[in-house]
Design a protein around this motif. Structure first.
Motif, short mmCIF file in Angstrom:
data_model
loop_
_atom_site.label_atom_id
_atom_site.label_comp_id
_atom_site.label_asym_id
_atom_site.label_seq_id
_atom_site.Cartn_x
_atom_site.Cartn_y
_atom_site.Cartn_z
N UNK A 11 59.79 1.11 80.07
CA UNK A 11 61.07 0.95 80.48
C UNK A 11 60.75 0.82 81.97
N UNK A 12 61.72 -0.08 82.60
CA UNK A 12 61.68 -0.26 83.92
C UNK A 12 62.95 -0.45 84.72
N UNK A 13 63.24 0.73 85.52
CA UNK A 13 64.44 1.01 86.01
C UNK A 13 64.87 0.29 87.31
N UNK A 14 65.85 0.05 87.45
CA UNK A 14 66.24 -0.72 89.05
C UNK A 14 65.73 0.32 90.06
N UNK B 78 67.27 6.57 90.34
CA UNK B 78 68.37 7.59 89.87
C UNK B 78 68.84 6.55 88.55
N UNK B 79 68.31 5.23 88.33
CA UNK B 79 68.62 4.58 87.12
C UNK B 79 67.77 4.68 85.94
N UNK B 80 66.45 5.45 86.38
CA UNK B 80 65.52 5.82 85.41
C UNK B 80 66.00 6.67 84.16
N UNK B 81 66.63 7.96 84.76
CA UNK B 81 67.10 8.71 83.40
C UNK B 81 68.06 8.24 82.61
N UNK B 82 69.01 7.27 83.18
CA UNK B 82 69.80 6.54 82.39
C UNK B 82 69.24 5.89 81.38
N UNK B 83 68.48 4.91 81.85
CA UNK B 83 67.55 4.16 80.70
C UNK B 83 67.06 5.14 79.65
N UNK B 84 66.31 5.87 80.23
CA UNK B 84 65.46 6.91 79.45
C UNK B 84 66.37 7.20 78.43
N UNK B 85 67.45 7.97 78.64
CA UNK B 85 68.62 8.52 77.74
C UNK B 85 69.04 7.36 76.85
N UNK B 86 69.15 6.40 77.03
CA UNK B 86 69.72 5.28 76.28
C UNK B 86 68.72 4.83 75.43
N UNK B 87 67.48 4.84 75.87
CA UNK B 87 66.19 4.64 74.66
C UNK B 87 66.52 5.71 73.75
N UNK C 257 67.18 -6.26 75.30
CA UNK C 257 68.44 -6.41 76.08
C UNK C 257 68.80 -5.15 76.73
N UNK C 258 67.73 -4.05 76.78
CA UNK C 258 68.01 -2.80 77.43
C UNK C 258 67.01 -2.51 78.13
N UNK C 259 66.27 -3.41 78.74
CA UNK C 259 65.35 -3.21 79.74
C UNK C 259 63.92 -2.58 79.05
#
Length: 289
Positions: free
Chosen positions: A62-65, A68-77, A16-18
């Motif tokens: 993880x697969x970011x859009x 810039x989205x990559x670090x947000x997804x990384x931190x959510x992980x 659910x969080x890519x």
């Protein structure tokens, strides 16, 4: 394939969080053996073995859009997985079934693997290897507390709802006996089924026995293990034996018992109840090596 995380009474699916799970490797439980070598003696003396912590490894990406989205997804992980408190994880995999029979909608059914969960803590620093907008990493977990898998549900839930292979929390559990899903009884002699392959020990595992309508004198026998629990109190009510905590009508009556507890062997357990009672419920989880 997916991984569900249960913490703070909330459920999180990584997908659910890519966060895409590539592999979940559940190792066998390590055996730690105590041995001693004696000079001039062939071989060594074996003082027995005990279970260590079970390793569980999850490979993911993880697969970011965009970049810039990559670090947000990384931190959510990191927020989801890195915690000072242990939490439960559940392995989710596709089955051979499909959600829809139509040709254009051939999505496979996902289910918990045998309705099991593991109590774990992350045991490594999660370091992502970034390639463009994709980051690859590994989560290394160790079981926290018991090294066994345990059923997501308890036997009281199984008794109240009945077993249904289509109910997601039960998964495709091969060891459940569909003819023995009753765990609440009014008769004095009955049998209960422990679908796990581990003996349930009340000192370290969830086991709750509730007997209503007692007069303060009750004897519970598991004839399969030879265990007998006795209470001889001066007042009656509802008796609750929750692990090693014994209460009668809300009062601690440990001193009025024989200070022995009931274990549950793997498979069928034959019970006998002596004394006055209305009904008795044996509520526990299944545990697996």
């Amino acid at each position: 394939m997916d991984l569900e995380i249960i913490k703070d009474n909330k459920s999180y699916l990584l997908s659910d969080y890519d966060i895409h799970v590539q592999d979940i490797r559940v190792s066998s439980i390590p055996l730690i053996t105590n041995r001693q070598e004696i000079e001039g003696f062939p071989g060594s003396l074996d003082y027995g073995s005990y279970y260590g912590d079970r390793p569980i490894t999850v490979d993911f990406y993880i697969k970011a859009r965009d970049d810039h989205d990559y670090p947000h997804l990384r931190d959510l992980l990191f927020e989801l997985l890195v915690d000072t408190n242990p939490y439960y994880i559940r392995e989710v995999r596709t089955t051979g079934e499909y959600e829809d029979d139509s040709y254009c909608n051939q999505k496979k059914v996902e289910s918990y693997v045998n309705g099991k969960q593991y109590h774990v803590a992350v045991n490594n620093t999660i370091d992502l290897d970034q390639v463009m907008k994709v980051g690859f990493g590994t989560i290394e977990c160790l079981t926290s507390g018991l090294p066994f898998a345990e059923s997501i549900y308890t036997t009281k839930e199984l008794n109240d709802s009945g077993y249904d292979a289509l109910v997601e929390k039960y998964g495709l559990v091969d060891s459940i006996n569909s003819d023995n899903t009753k765990y609440k009884f009014t008769e004095r002699n009955f049998s209960i089924w422990n679908a796990g392959n581990v003996t349930v020990e009340p000192e370290t595992m969830y086991l709750k026995i509730t007997a209503t309508g007692t007069n303060g004198k009750l004897e519970i026998r598991n004839k399969t293990t030879g265990d007998t629990f006795k209470v001889n109190a001066s007042f009656g009510g509802t008796l609750i034996v929750d692990g090693m905590n014994t209460q009668l009508k809300g009062a601690n009556v440990f001193r009025d018992t024989n200070k022995r507890y009931i274990r549950l062997a793997s498979g069928k357990n034959e019970f006998e109840i002596i004394g006055q009672f209305t009904d008795i419920t044996i509520d526990f989880r299944f545990y697996y090596k």
